[in-house]
Each structure stands twice: as C-alpha cells, then as structure tokens.
Design a protein around this motif. Structure first.
Motif, short mmCIF file in Angstrom:
data_model
loop_
_atom_site.label_atom_id
_atom_site.label_comp_id
_atom_site.label_asym_id
_atom_site.label_seq_id
_atom_site.Cartn_x
_atom_site.Cartn_y
_atom_site.Cartn_z
N ASP A 26 0.93 -1.45 -0.15
CA ASP A 26 0.23 -0.08 0.03
C ASP A 26 0.55 0.87 0.23
OD1 ASP A 26 -2.66 -0.78 0.40
OD2 ASP A 26 -1.71 -2.20 1.38
N LEU A 30 0.53 0.05 -5.03
CA LEU A 30 -1.45 0.47 -4.17
C LEU A 30 -1.48 1.43 -4.21
CD1 LEU A 30 -2.65 -2.80 -2.94
CD2 LEU A 30 -2.46 -3.18 -5.41
N THR A 38 -10.97 -2.37 -1.90
CA THR A 38 -11.21 -1.80 -3.16
C THR A 38 -9.64 -1.88 -4.60
OG1 THR A 38 -11.27 0.35 -2.69
CG2 THR A 38 -12.76 -0.96 -2.33
N VAL A 39 -9.20 -1.65 -3.65
CA VAL A 39 -7.25 -1.51 -4.68
C VAL A 39 -7.05 -2.24 -5.13
CG1 VAL A 39 -6.78 1.21 -3.11
CG2 VAL A 39 -6.10 -2.05 -2.63
N ALA A 40 -6.61 -1.53 -6.69
CA ALA A 40 -6.40 -2.55 -7.61
C ALA A 40 -4.71 -2.65 -7.99
CB ALA A 40 -7.10 -3.32 -8.26
N LEU A 41 -3.80 -3.38 -8.45
CA LEU A 41 -2.76 -2.81 -8.99
C LEU A 41 -3.40 -2.35 -10.56
CD1 LEU A 41 -0.82 -6.41 -8.75
CD2 LEU A 41 0.25 -4.21 -8.30
N SER A 43 -2.82 -0.89 -14.27
CA SER A 43 -3.18 -2.55 -15.85
C SER A 43 -1.42 -2.43 -16.02
CB SER A 43 -3.84 -1.58 -17.32
OG SER A 43 -3.99 -2.14 -17.53
N LEU A 46 0.59 -7.07 -12.58
CA LEU A 46 0.71 -7.70 -12.34
C LEU A 46 1.69 -8.41 -13.07
CD1 LEU A 46 -0.68 -9.72 -10.50
CD2 LEU A 46 -2.15 -10.86 -11.94
N GLN A 73 -4.76 -12.27 -2.44
CA GLN A 73 -5.85 -12.04 -3.15
C GLN A 73 -5.42 -10.65 -3.85
OE1 GLN A 73 -9.03 -10.82 -0.18
NE2 GLN A 73 -9.66 -13.33 0.59
N VAL A 74 -4.63 -9.71 -3.42
CA VAL A 74 -4.43 -8.74 -4.90
C VAL A 74 -3.44 -9.13 -5.21
CG1 VAL A 74 -2.98 -6.71 -4.40
CG2 VAL A 74 -4.45 -7.03 -2.45
#
Length: 246
Positions: A26, A30, A38-41, A43, A46, A73-74
């Motif tokens: 974080d 992120l 609600t956060v995601a890497l 585009s 990954l 999960q992330v």
C-alpha cells in the motif's frame, strides 16, 4: 499555493543482476484508498511483477502490514514470497505460536465504539494485532492515538507502530526489517543484494535492514528523515521503474 520541496534523494539505479527485491504494497504498488479492499494493481502491474520475479529467479517478495490471505487476493494468480502483518506471517517459515492478550480484544471493542462515533474510522482485527485507521476520518486521529497510548502499558510484549494515518498495536519483536533478514537467510534470496522499496514509517525497518546487508533502499514519496538511499515520487513512478528493469 504551497510547493513541496524537491526530494533530497536521487532516483534509484537499475537493479543489480543478483538482486533480492522486497516491495511494500500500500502506497508503493497500490494507491491508497479509504477501503483497501477496493484497490487493485495498475493495468499491466501483475505482468510486470511476474516477469520481474522470473528474471530474479523468484527473489521478489512483498512485505506488508496486510495479512497473507489478503495479499494473495491482491496478487492472484501469482503466489509471491511474502511477509504479512509486518513479518508476523512469513510464507515458507513456521510461525511461532503467540498468546493474544485479553487487552487486545478490549482495545478492539473500545476502538469499534469510537468508530461509530467517527464515521470513516476503520478498526482492523489482524488476529495477533489491531490497526486503527483514520484516513477517512482525520478528526478521529487524537482520540485513536489516545486510546492506543492508554492500552499500550497493558499490552506486554507489544508496541505502537505508527504509520500513514494509522496506528497498529503489534508484537514488539516483529517488523519489516526482521522479515527481510529472515528471508535473506534462505533461497532464493540468500547471497543476493537486497533492495527494499516502501513509502511508510514501517518501511524504515526494511530500509535499515537492506542497507546493513549491503544493499540499498528506495523511498516512495517524501520524508525528510529517512534511511532510504534513493526515492521515487509515487506509485506510478514505482511501476515505471520496475518495468524499466525487465
């Protein structure tokens, strides 16, 4: 308009060929959100991590205050080497059994009461630790800090770990630097040059460990008194730098 002073740290060089890379999550990989779920890497993030881990022979680990289950999960479908809860959880290493003090449960209860009084406060029960977040309710900072200070003497073997708009009550013998040192004792990290990248006060332990082990460290953002050797301005810059090392 207030202009932030320039960072006194230079940008990081390219990663060494035999590098062991340790990444905070974080604020580093992120962007911060009021709801961390609600956060995601970004585009392509990954894919960059997967390719970089392959280039480093698997010597890429995430080191975070989040539990391992949340980290997985992330980063799914990747299953990266990881230190969760500041190193209290370490993938591939047995966890020493700990007795959770009764006062930690009472702290959680009283913090939950405060959270009802200050909408936006988030109380995170991590099992062997409790985190008090006020990013979405800055007016609650003083009350949460006072609560933590009141409970600290009752929590033998624990310490208050300040972070970016968060306080955690964590075991005193756990920090990200210790996690780095433990991982560096084992393949695929052993014998490599450690590099630690992070943004928060909790990452200073990682910076110190990487530096002491003959490697280097990268601060994300600005902080005048840091053990980091280099700096990147933000999450976007971190991902651009990681991609440049492929």
């Amino acid at each position: 308009m207030t202009v932030s002073p320039p960072n006194r740290f230079p940008p990081p060089p390219a990663l060494p060929e035999r590098c062991a890379l340790f990444l905070d999550v974080d604020g580093t990989l992120l962007e911060f959100q009021d709801d961390p779920g609600t956060v995601a890497l970004p585009s392509g993030g990954l894919d960059t991590l997967a390719r970089l881990a392959d280039r480093l022979g698997g010597a890429l680990a995430v080191v975070s205050g989040r539990p391992l289950a949340t980290l997985d999960q992330v980063f799914t479908p990747l299953l990266l080497p990881a230190a969760g809860m500041h190193g209290q959880q370490l993938r591939g290493a047995p966890e020493a059994p700990r007795e959770v003090p009764d006062a930690l449960a009472e702290l959680h209860r009283q913090a939950t009461v405060l959270a009802h009084r200050y909408p936006g406060v988030r109380v995170e029960d991590k099992g062997g630790a409790v985190a008090l977040h006020w990013r979405a309710a800055p007016q609650a900072a003083d009350a949460l800090q006072a609560l933590a200070a009141r409970f600290a003497p009752r929590l033998d073997g624990y310490r208050i770990q300040p972070g970016d708009q968060v306080l955690e009550l964590v075991p005193a013998d756990v920090d990200k630097g210790r996690a780095v040192r433990r991982l560096m004792e084992h393949p695929p990290f052993a014998g490599r040059t450690p590099v630690f990248v992070g943004d928060d006060l909790t990452d200073e332990y990682g910076f110190e460990a990487a530096n002491a082990l003959g490697g280097w460290s990268v601060l994300v953002g600005r902080r005048p008194n840091s053990h980091a050797m280099y700096a990147l301005p933000d999450v976007t810059a971190v991902h651009a730098w990681l991609q440049s090392n492929l």
